[in-house]
Design a protein around this motif. Sequence first.
Motif, mmCIF file in Angstrom:
data_model
loop_
_atom_site.group_PDB
_atom_site.id
_atom_site.type_symbol
_atom_site.label_atom_id
_atom_site.label_comp_id
_atom_site.label_asym_id
_atom_site.label_seq_id
_atom_site.Cartn_x
_atom_site.Cartn_y
_atom_site.Cartn_z
ATOM 1 N N GLY A 126 0.786 -1.231 0.000
ATOM 2 C CA GLY A 126 0.000 0.000 0.000
ATOM 3 C C GLY A 126 0.812 1.272 0.000
ATOM 4 O O GLY A 126 0.256 2.351 -0.204
ATOM 5 N N GLN A 162 -1.605 3.532 2.658
ATOM 6 C CA GLN A 162 -2.180 2.839 3.804
ATOM 7 C C GLN A 162 -2.168 3.703 5.065
ATOM 8 O O GLN A 162 -2.853 3.394 6.041
ATOM 9 N N ASN A 178 -7.392 4.689 1.849
ATOM 10 C CA ASN A 178 -6.429 3.853 2.570
ATOM 11 C C ASN A 178 -6.835 2.381 2.622
ATOM 12 O O ASN A 178 -6.092 1.539 3.138
ATOM 13 N N PRO A 182 -4.297 0.296 -1.154
ATOM 14 C CA PRO A 182 -3.497 -0.837 -0.693
ATOM 15 C C PRO A 182 -3.976 -2.192 -1.213
ATOM 16 O O PRO A 182 -3.160 -3.059 -1.542
#
Length: 345
Positions: free
Chosen positions: A39, A43, A74, A78
């Motif tokens: 990610g 992330q 987020n 990812p």
Amino acid sequence: MHVLDSVVIGAGQAGLSSSYHLTRRGVEHVVLDADPAPGGAWQHRWDSLSMEDVHGVADLPDAPAPRGSERPANDVVPAWFADYERRHALPVLRPVAVDRVRSEDDLLVVEAGERAWRTRTLVNATGTWTRPFVPRYPGQDTFAGEQLHTVDYPGAQHFAGRRVLVVGGGASAVQLLGELAPVTETLWVTRREPVWIDRFEPEDGRAAVARVEERVRRGLPPQSVVSVTGLHLRPQEAEAERLGAYRRLPMFARIEPGGVRWADGRCKSVDVILWATGFRPAVGHLAPLHLRSELGGIRLDGTTAVADPRVQLVGYGPSASTIGANRAGRAAATAVARQLRPAAA
């Protein structure tokens, strides 16, 4: 110890693009990523940042980017990165936090704790997220309220009922004011008068990238592409504009326990200072290679470090945007293959 053809540091957009193109060229490499999961910096973004709110995520090679939705960025990005790593069998190792890269004869040695990798070339794709920048002002340590950088932004509701001072003249400041103004009182300060544009055309982006490229070609510290394009408001920021959130104040002179004071004696009481003051390139681990020019930046020819052609930098300067990162990944892989030709001969 086994010698690799290349090591990629970082598995964000630039690192994944680089690994994809290295794999297609048959270049033996590993990708070292400091995060425990796929990610990249995405992330760590705040939960209220939806895919509709992000300023754009470019496609990865052979993989269209997820399109706008109300889902948190987020989560979405990812998951997309993780699927990309699996589908293309990219050789990512994590978590591996690189401490330094040094030169040893004709090779580069990448060190992370007790582990080390020897390689003929390096692609650095560490971006900026781990190096938030907060400027220093007199009295800063005396402030009795909350200070935080956007890297730690917890969402607008955290600030409800408190007067928030947003510092910074970039797109992130505009976006955060758009979230904060409808739920609490805000003030906005910038060092320079903001430059507003009605729309952002492709030629504006190309011109901005060219200006940043010229800086890194000369060895100057890079500016972000956004910093030279101007600002514009999106529909989701209309309410903040109506509330006056974008009436900018000049930069204050000092910070006091209860707020900030300007040079002319004016002061404002605030409960929170939110530093939307950007990031710096995370390249400290490359210090042993002495890549910096006398002007303070790393001089590049395309993605190649002029001081050491074994090293490629992606996600640095003009390739800091996701679109630029993809192009840089291809360019870096091409340069790596070129650098390896004498070794293969």
